[in-house]
Design an enzyme around this catalytic site. Structure first.
Site, PDB file in Angstrom:
ATOM      1  N   ASP A 118      29.842  33.644  56.425  1.00  0.00           N
ATOM      2  CA  ASP A 118      30.249  33.453  57.818  1.00  0.00           C
ATOM      3  C   ASP A 118      29.341  34.247  58.746  1.00  0.00           C
ATOM      4  OD1 ASP A 118      31.505  35.784  56.717  1.00  0.00           O
ATOM      5  OD2 ASP A 118      32.862  35.867  58.421  1.00  0.00           O
ATOM      6  N   GLU A 140      34.129  37.762  56.523  1.00  0.00           N
ATOM      7  CA  GLU A 140      33.708  39.154  56.602  1.00  0.00           C
ATOM      8  C   GLU A 140      33.620  39.581  58.052  1.00  0.00           C
ATOM      9  OE1 GLU A 140      31.265  42.806  56.617  1.00  0.00           O
ATOM     10  OE2 GLU A 140      30.843  40.943  57.645  1.00  0.00           O
TER      11      GLU A 140
HETATM   12 ZN   LIG Z   1      27.118  41.072  57.348  1.00  0.00          ZN
END
Ligand SMILES: [Zn+2]
Length: 415
Positions: A96, A162
């Site tokens: 992501d 994340e």
């Molecule tokens: Zn990163």
């Protein structure tokens, strides 16, 4: 697309616009790349109330003699006499990316993967699709050379969460894999750890993080009649001085001194003629390995209690310290079998002697450290999250070779 070319793999990854929590075809692409290299792939989705459902990715290639995915618990790899147990190297990261900002401010469209003047542009180029592309290209090169290890296993653990809440990502994916019997000997996180030039820094730990809010309750009143009120602000000021005036420590061999940083002081009071009823201060501490979370909390309580005893006078005023629910402890990785071949590969390819650092913000390494030794090494992070995020083709090539040397030497037990 050539899988041994990190720039080619990275272009394809950037063209999947995977802003958290969208995976936008990234995992389909990775599955297409990794399956022919012999990886078995699973893509579990995790959910929780009030957060988006997130798809995750776990790919494993077990060499002959090593347990297949999920077989670890029931049939652990038996080491022959005189041999150490089979190694299982984990590469961890995220597909992501953060939003682009104003697309018109970019030199090229942020999801085009354009190459110009030796640079590859795009959101995620360094954080961290570039690291993933280099690791896959390194695996493809080892496979093409028939240099993949003949014992042990390699896995990739990638999340789509994340940069977001990080609730349905690495934490749950690690737990999910461990429940299935997965057991890693070491992990490499491919985040952009290099500071100025490729190879100048490996992250071998992180400071801990503790946030808190200090509330002081007083008694509201008119500024002309302070004797009828209890002003919380002078008390809060003294308490904050008590928290911040003495250093928490002097630092430790791998860590800088711990630091308490005030982030806000609020009363919500807009009136010039009113003593506010309450005041609150927020702060965050980044702390080193001389503290546990519990001992640090106790130290803060002690400092406040001592200062409150000296304030002493006004019974109309009381304070309350509340810690945020998600503290992270400091950690350091001291594992020669992981760090030595990584350092050696970096020095061999770049001439750099990487600093072993614990600087910077938190990363998913804070979750992985509960399962196996973990280090972070990847591209130069300078343009991460910025307009015109980009990486040099030369760095992609060098990182691929570093990863290739590292993988080979990690399994060979060589530096
Ligand atoms: Zn990163």
């Amino acid at each position: 697309m050539t899988i041994t070319s990190p720039a080619s793999v990275l272009q394809q990854l950037i063209r999947c616009p995977s802003i958290t929590p969208q995976t936008s075809g990234c995992f389909d692409l990775l599955q297409t790349l990794l399956a022919p290299l012999g990886f078995a792939i699973e893509r579990p989705r995790f959910s929780a109330a009030n957060t988006p459902t997130v798809e995750n990715f776990y790919a494993k290639r077990a060499a002959s003699g090593a347990p297949a995915m999920g077989a670890g618990k029931s049939a652990p790899a038996k080491a022959k006499a005189g041999q150490s147990p089979a190694k299982h190297l984990l590469f961890a990261g995220h597909i992501d990316v953060v939003p682009t900002g104003a697309e018109t401010a970019w030199r090229f469209p942020p999801f085009a993967g354009q190459i110009a003047d030796g640079l590859l542009y795009g959101r995620g180029a360094v954080d961290m699709k570039g690291g993933i592309a280099c690791f896959i290209a390194a695996l493809a090169r080892l496979t093409a050379e028939q240099q993949q290890p003949d014992s042990g296993a390699i896995s990739l653990l990638l999340t789509g969460d994340e940069e977001g809440p990080a609730i349905n990502g690495t934490v749950k994916l690690l737990h999910w894999a461990a429940q299935k019997g997965e057991d890693w000997s070491a992990a490499l996180v491919g985040e952009p750890s290099s500071a100025e030039i490729l190879g100048d820094m490996i992250k071998i730990g992180r400071r801990g993080s503790l946030s808190a809010i200090l509330r002081v309750e007083g008694k509201q009143g008119h500024v002309a009649y302070p004797q009828r009120a209890g002003n919380p602000l002078p008390v809060l000021a003294r308490l904050l001085t008590a928290l911040t005036s003495a250093p928490l420590d002097q630092g430790t061999p791998h860590f800088q001194p711990s630091n308490l940083e005030l982030t806000s002081i609020d009363t919500g009071n807009e009136a010039a003629n009113m003593i506010p009823p309450a005041a609150a201060a927020r702060f965050n501490i980044r702390f080193n390995d001389s503290w546990t979370i519990e001992r640090l909390q106790a130290e803060l309580e002690n400092r406040l209690a001592r200062a409150a005893g000296q304030v002493g006078s006004s019974s109309a005023v009381s304070y309350h310290l509340e810690f945020a629910a998600n503290p992270a402890s400091a950690f350091i990785t001291d594992n020669k079998a992981l760090i030595a071949p990584l350092q050696a590969a970096i020095t061999a390819l770049t001439g750099q002697r990487p600093a072993l650092s614990t600087s910077g913000g938190t990363s998913d390494a804070r979750f992985i450290k509960d399962y196996c030794p973990v280090a972070e090494f990847g591209l130069v992070g300078q343009t991460m999250h910025q307009i015109n995020e980009c990486v040099t083709i030369e760095d992609l090539e060098n990182l691929t070779e570093i990863y290739r040397h590292f993988i080979r030497n990690y399994f060979a037990g060589r530096d």
